[in-house]
Write a protein that holds these residues in place. Structure first.
Motif, PDB file in Angstrom:
ATOM      1  N   UNK A  32       0.833  -1.201   0.000  1.00 41.29           N
ATOM      2  CA  UNK A  32       0.000   0.000   0.000  1.00 41.29           C
ATOM      3  C   UNK A  32       0.873   1.258   0.000  1.00 41.29           C
ATOM      4  N   UNK A  33       1.863   1.251   0.870  1.00 38.46           N
ATOM      5  CA  UNK A  33       2.766   2.405   0.952  1.00 38.46           C
ATOM      6  C   UNK A  33       3.496   2.621  -0.372  1.00 38.46           C
ATOM      7  N   UNK A  34       3.962   1.533  -0.988  1.00 39.87           N
ATOM      8  CA  UNK A  34       4.678   1.642  -2.264  1.00 39.87           C
ATOM      9  C   UNK A  34       3.760   2.207  -3.351  1.00 39.87           C
ATOM     10  N   UNK A  35       2.501   1.764  -3.353  1.00 41.45           N
ATOM     11  CA  UNK A  35       1.545   2.259  -4.338  1.00 41.45           C
ATOM     12  C   UNK A  35       1.256   3.734  -4.159  1.00 41.45           C
ATOM     13  N   UNK A  36       1.100   4.153  -2.918  1.00 39.29           N
ATOM     14  CA  UNK A  36       0.835   5.564  -2.634  1.00 39.29           C
ATOM     15  C   UNK A  36       2.026   6.429  -3.045  1.00 39.29           C
ATOM     16  N   UNK A  37       3.229   5.931  -2.773  1.00 36.03           N
ATOM     17  CA  UNK A  37       4.438   6.675  -3.160  1.00 36.03           C
ATOM     18  C   UNK A  37       4.527   6.793  -4.674  1.00 36.03           C
ATOM     19  N   UNK A  38       4.162   5.715  -5.361  1.00 37.49           N
ATOM     20  CA  UNK A  38       4.240   5.714  -6.824  1.00 37.49           C
ATOM     21  C   UNK A  38       3.331   6.781  -7.435  1.00 37.49           C
ATOM     22  N   UNK A  39       2.128   6.926  -6.873  1.00 33.63           N
ATOM     23  CA  UNK A  39       1.166   7.892  -7.413  1.00 33.63           C
ATOM     24  C   UNK A  39       1.253   9.263  -6.739  1.00 33.63           C
ATOM     25  N   UNK A  40       2.111   9.382  -5.744  1.00 31.18           N
ATOM     26  CA  UNK A  40       2.318  10.667  -5.101  1.00 31.18           C
ATOM     27  C   UNK A  40       1.249  11.057  -4.096  1.00 31.18           C
ATOM     28  N   UNK A  41       0.572  10.071  -3.524  1.00 29.78           N
ATOM     29  CA  UNK A  41      -0.442  10.371  -2.514  1.00 29.78           C
ATOM     30  C   UNK A  41       0.181  10.369  -1.121  1.00 29.78           C
ATOM     31  N   UNK A  42      -0.217  11.361  -0.308  1.00 34.81           N
ATOM     32  CA  UNK A  42       0.257  11.394   1.079  1.00 34.81           C
ATOM     33  C   UNK A  42      -0.496  10.364   1.924  1.00 34.81           C
ATOM     34  N   UNK A  43      -1.806  10.353   1.764  1.00 34.44           N
ATOM     35  CA  UNK A  43      -2.658   9.473   2.560  1.00 34.44           C
ATOM     36  C   UNK A  43      -3.755   8.905   1.666  1.00 34.44           C
ATOM     37  N   UNK A  44      -4.419   7.883   2.173  1.00 31.74           N
ATOM     38  CA  UNK A  44      -5.537   7.297   1.447  1.00 31.74           C
ATOM     39  C   UNK A  44      -6.656   7.026   2.446  1.00 31.74           C
ATOM     40  N   UNK A  45      -7.885   7.470   2.117  1.00 28.83           N
ATOM     41  CA  UNK A  45      -8.958   7.381   3.096  1.00 28.83           C
ATOM     42  C   UNK A  45     -10.235   6.773   2.555  1.00 28.83           C
TER      43      UNK A  45
END
Length: 341
Positions: A1-14
């Motif tokens: 999840x963290x790797x995916x968020x970093x890839x797309x440039x998201x700080x958080x996901x809610x």
């Protein structure tokens, strides 16, 4: 999840839902590792999630560099049986570019009823839907289901083991949190064949009508207060002496203090009724349109047993009044506010 968020440039996901969302949603953010603050719950004094609020909250969240993973619309809240405006929430999810999930654990089987299925308008737009067969489908043991609009979504997480969950096998343990699965699907299958669509329609129509009847009985009694009217087979109410209700209408400034006293009375009556063993109602706490700034304690009733009669319902109310009238809290409330009025 963290790797995916970093890839797309998201700080958080809610995930967005109303405050009436089931506690399992909080478990979801735990399992996903999102952090509990990313379970974004929105106040809903009307017991339904406002599409306008959901859109505003979602837009602001995403403007801050985050991503909404999903909006959850509820089709039958566990506490009051209310149904979110699913049609409008589906449009909000589309605008935010997120998954639209409908929690129909309670209300999904209402689709069997031609008379009431319109309450779930928009559920067909969901990307996924959960239903509990052990609720309005009358399966006697826990049997939760999830349905995907796109069957391939169930393959997002899939694991195999050479000794049992081999590739190509039909064991659902490959895609679920549980590994080995019991045969609960057989009970769902059997219930569908025993009741059939018409049988479920009859049960659901009866339970909703019975809830409406009970609501009318509560409203006609001067010492009860109906808190949430039934949409499905659930409703909430509380004991509230007639003189106290009058005082709360004429002097709203003292409602907060009176609600605290009524909370104690409701808890006392509910506990004593349970311990007496003749009947039982559960209790919960919620905010409402009438009391939007204060959570109150209420009786919560689910009317799903087809053998429950109006006499049974009347006996429950009669017992609650007898129990309440014998408490010091009731006598204090009635004496104090009868004199004052």
């Amino acid at each position: 999840m963290t790797a995916g968020m970093m890839h797309y440039g998201y700080k958080k996901m809610g995930i967005i839902s109303s405050k009436r969302g089931h506690y399992s949603l909080s478990k979801t953010v735990d399992l996903l590792g999102l952090g509990r603050q990313q379970m974004i719950t929105i106040d809903c004094p009307t017991q339904r999630l406002s599409p306008e609020k959901a859109l505003a909250v979602g837009k602001q969240y995403q403007q801050d560099g985050n991503k909404i993973l999903s909006i959850v619309g509820i089709a039958g809240t566990t506490e009051t049986g209310h149904i979110d405006p699913l049609d409008e929430l589906a449009d909000v999810a589309k605008e935010l570019g997120c998954h639209f999930h409908v929690d129909a654990a309670w209300g999904g089987a209402t689709l069997f009823s031609h008379e009431h299925r319109g309450l779930l308008k928009g559920i067909e737009k969901a990307d996924s839907v959960t239903m509990d067969a052990h609720k309005q489908m009358y399966v006697p043991m826990g049997a939760g289901m999830v349905l995907f609009k796109d069957p391939n979504d169930s393959n997002a997480v899939r694991h195999h083991a050479q000794y049992i969950l081999r590739a190509g096998s039909k064991d659902l343990g490959a895609t679920t949190l549980e590994g080995s699965r019991n045969g609960m699907a057989m009970m769902v299958y059997a219930s569908l064949h025993i009741f059939g669509r018409q049988g479920y329609e009859l049960l659901i129509n009866q339970s909703i009508e019975k809830a409406k009847t009970f609501a009318r009985m509560i409203q006609s009694h001067p010492d009860f207060e109906l808190i949430t009217s039934p949409t499905l087979s659930l409703l909430t109410y509380r004991v509230n002496p007639e003189d106290v209700q009058t005082k709360m209408k004429t002097q709203p400034k003292i409602s907060h203090a009176l609600n605290m006293e009524l909370d104690n009375l409701t808890v006392s009556v509910q506990k004593q009724q349970r311990e007496a063993g003749k009947s039982f109602v559960s209790r919960t706490r919620l905010t409402t349109e009438k009391y939007p700034h204060q959570a109150i304690t209420v009786f919560r009733v689910v009317l799903a047993n087809p053998l429950t009669t109006e006499t049974d319902l009347q006996n429950i109310l009669d017992e609650q009044i007898v129990i309440a009238s014998e408490t010091k809290m009731w006598k204090k409330l009635c004496l104090k506010h009868k004199k004052a009025s």
